[in-house]
Write a protein that holds these residues in place. Structure first.
Motif: not given
Lengths: 233, 432
Positions: A104-106, A109, A145, B18, B22-23, B25-26, B340
């Motif tokens: 989930v991180l670039t 990141e 990613r 963060l 992100r999770n 949205r994943r 989450e």
């Protein structure tokens, strides 16, 4: 061998025994090993020789069944899970065979993640990562990613992640296993440079001849025991 | 490389949030599907409580207006004896009315009334019937009680009326009276003598509540003074508030203002729950049924959240292992999962609540008409209208949101524990 005060890692009579149903598996047997600061050491041996388990014991990812493990002079075996986590964050970087970047991180990141946990200011984090990305040929790929990077690129991000937070010790488990010759050579160059320039201690678990050739100390393991320990000039 | 003297400060919370965001949205489709269940549940919760609370408020309003108000002051013995000698001393009445007019209470007051209520006998040539005779100030009572609106013939009492009576339709029938008829009421007067009074029917009403229509007679206070020698005294002073939720606060303030008379045993303050326990019980039982139904619905939704969050944890075992290897503690790893679950629940809960409010007030803001299911009905001195006006109080809104957050937190605890307790080396071997 290096004395305790200058040792990055010290294991003393370490055993790791797994119980699989009724069977007892002795993965690591009475291993005593000292790795000095700034060493570039490979733990070599066939599959099942106990090198990955020993790496996990050094990194505090698993506890020994018997014996004592010290990292940077601190007894990992006597620490709480929380303290071991803090020690890993402050002192240890990991590079895994399967890269293990967070999807989930670039790339950037991922590389700055341990520093984010350490509370390093954003400007400094970015500066360190960009410099290391430059040295590893990753410039321009910061916003990708992991799924959009090749295996070699992912492993380079993993190496940057492991060293950017300036740990005393980097533990690398089969870092070249999924890479072709060129990518392996490039990655080893990067790690050797970082070892030489920053004094970061590297310990590899590997059965890759190219890694063994580049290491300055080669510890061979067989059936959970140290079979030989050879220092090269 | 930059200088090695790096200042460190804890940023864990930001990092955990963060990662959690992100999770979420994943796996957008899975997140949206679970959120949809919460949104529908939240909207349903709001609609159900708005209708139930609105309906209860109407019951309470009806009960207190046909009775003695949200808060009433009377002598302690009066509720049982219903006798004129248990009327309020004049100074207590004045103190009570002053308390109602005080700056702390006045903004909540919709109407006040003072009544002299006695039990007596109404008789005509056709016979005699027991009667509840309420001597009232016609103007104040018209603002307090809906009884003047329940007129079916004639008119309600006027301020300058004398010997006038406003009588329940069933009492009129049983005494064979009609508009303009004369009849006699008898009751014990202030001297404990039986006294009679001739009255004339000026108006006939029907509330639909049998115990009211069969017995109630309104007469002017001035008539009662002459008839019973009550010298302007009343048996109770009541107040209708803008909301039943203000009852306890107002009752406490009035009790404080009447501290002296209460300690001397000259007065007591009753909220509508004490004055009408049957109505309080009906509201409590109906609320309990709603809580049970909503609890059942949200238990099902909670299992959906557990499933979503747990699946997400099980699919990410390797990632959690990596996070632990990178320096996260077991607690921080579990916290990501909790964030989450809570974020998913809170966001969908807020949307659901907003949707519920919008739907309820857009479609039913003028009242939910259930007349196809029921006619006007009564119980325990309360008229139940077939048109329900939804009601949402801030306290209820907060309660609903907290409940949704609690469900989200409870449903995320098990998956969070699974994430926190995983074996790092085993997790790192996990391959999706």
């Amino acid at each position: 061998m290096t004395d305790t005060e200058t040792a990055a890692v010290r294991t003393d009579g370490v055993w790791k025994i797994f119980h699989q149903e009724a069977e007892e598996v002795q993965a690591v047997r009475d291993v005593s090993l000292t790795v000095g600061r700034g060493e570039f050491t490979a733990l070599a041996g066939p599959s099942g020789s106990g090198k990955t388990t020993l790496l996990n014991l050094i990194g505090g990812l698993t506890r020994p069944s018997e014996g004592r493990v010290e990292v940077a002079g601190r007894d990992v075996t006597a620490m709480s899970n929380r303290d071991v986590a803090q020690l890993r964050l402050d002192q240890v970087g990991f590079v895994f065979q399967a890269y293990n970047l967070l999807p989930v991180l670039t790339a950037l990141e991922n590389a700055e993640f341990p520093m984010l946990l350490q509370g390093v200011p954003a400007d400094e984090r970015r500066a360190r990562v960009r410099e290391l990305f430059g040295r590893t040929g990753m410039t321009g790929l910061e916003d990708r990613r992991p799924g959009k990077l090749s295996g070699g690129q992912q492993q380079r991000v993993a190496v940057v992640r492991a060293v950017a937070s300036r740990p005393a010790l980097v533990l690398a488990d089969e870092p070249t296993a999924n890479l072709d010759s060129a990518a392996s050579a490039a990655l080893l160059d990067v790690m050797a440079d970082l070892n030489r320039e920053l004094g970061v201690t590297f310990v590899f678990a590997t059965h890759d001849a190219r890694v063994m050739e580049r290491s300055r100390r080669l510890v061979r393991m067989v059936d959970g025991r140290i079979d030989s320990d050879e220092t090269r000039t | 490389m930059p200088s090695p003297s790096t200042p460190r400060r804890p940023m864990h919370a930001r990092v955990l949030v963060l990662l959690a965001m992100r999770n979420l949205r994943r796996h957008m489709r899975r997140t949206v599907l679970t959120a949809s269940a919460m949104i529908v549940g939240g909207a349903l919760l709001i609609f159900t409580f708005a209708v139930a609370d609105g309906s209860h408020e109407q019951w309470i309003d009806s009960g207190v207006r046909l009775g003695e108000g949200h808060v009433t002051i009377e002598r302690p013995e009066f509720r049982v004896s219903r006798r004129i000698e248990d009327r309020l001393p004049a100074e207590v009445r004045r103190a009570a009315e002053a308390a109602f007019a005080s700056p702390e209470i006045a903004p909540r007051v919709v109407a006040t009334t003072a009544k002299l209520a006695v039990t007596g006998l109404a008789s005509s040539a056709a016979g005699a019937r027991p009667a509840q005779i309420a001597a009232v100030d016609p103007t104040a009572e018209a603002g307090f009680s809906p009884i003047d609106d329940r007129l079916i013939e004639g008119r309600y009492l006027a301020p300058d009326d004398r010997l006038a009576a406003y009588v329940g339709a069933e009492l009129v029938d049983s005494l064979d009276l009609r508009l303009g008829s004369r009849f006699v009421v008898q009751a014990q007067d202030a001297e404990r003598e039986i006294a009679g009074q001739l009255l004339r029917v000026v108006g006939i009403f029907r509330t639909g509540v049998p115990e009211v229509d069969q017995t109630l007679v309104h007469i002017p206070l001035a008539t009662a003074d002459e008839w019973l020698g009550s010298a302007g005294d009343v048996t109770n002073v009541g107040v209708v508030l803008d909301t039943s939720a203000a009852t306890a606060g107002v009752a406490a303030r009035v009790e404080s203002a009447l501290d002296g008379p209460i300690s001397r045993g000259d007065a007591r303050v009753l909220g509508w729950r004490e004055a009408n326990p049957a109505l309080a019980a009906a509201v409590a039982i109906d609320d309990f049924g709603n809580y049970l139904t909503q609890g059942f619905i949200f238990t099902i939704i909670a299992f959906g959240i557990v499933n979503t969050v747990l699946m997400s944890v099980l699919h990410r075992r390797r990632e959690f292992g990596v996070l632990r290897a990178l320096g996260l503690t077991p607690g921080q790893t579990g916290t990501i999962v909790l964030i989450e679950g809570l974020t998913l629940t809170a966001a969908s809960g807020f949307i659901g609540v907003g949707l519920g409010l919008a739907i309820t007030w857009h479609f039913f803001g003028d009242g939910l008409d259930i007349s196809a299911l029921m006619d006007e009905m009564t119980f325990s001195g309360v008229v139940i209208e077939p048109i329900i006006q939804p009601l949402m109080r801030t306290a209820r809104l907060v309660q609903v949101l907290l409940f949704i957050l609690f469900i989200g937190a409870a449903a995320s605890v098990y998956p969070a524990l699974r994430a926190a307790r995983l074996d790092v080396t085993e997790a790192m071997k996990f391959d999706r």
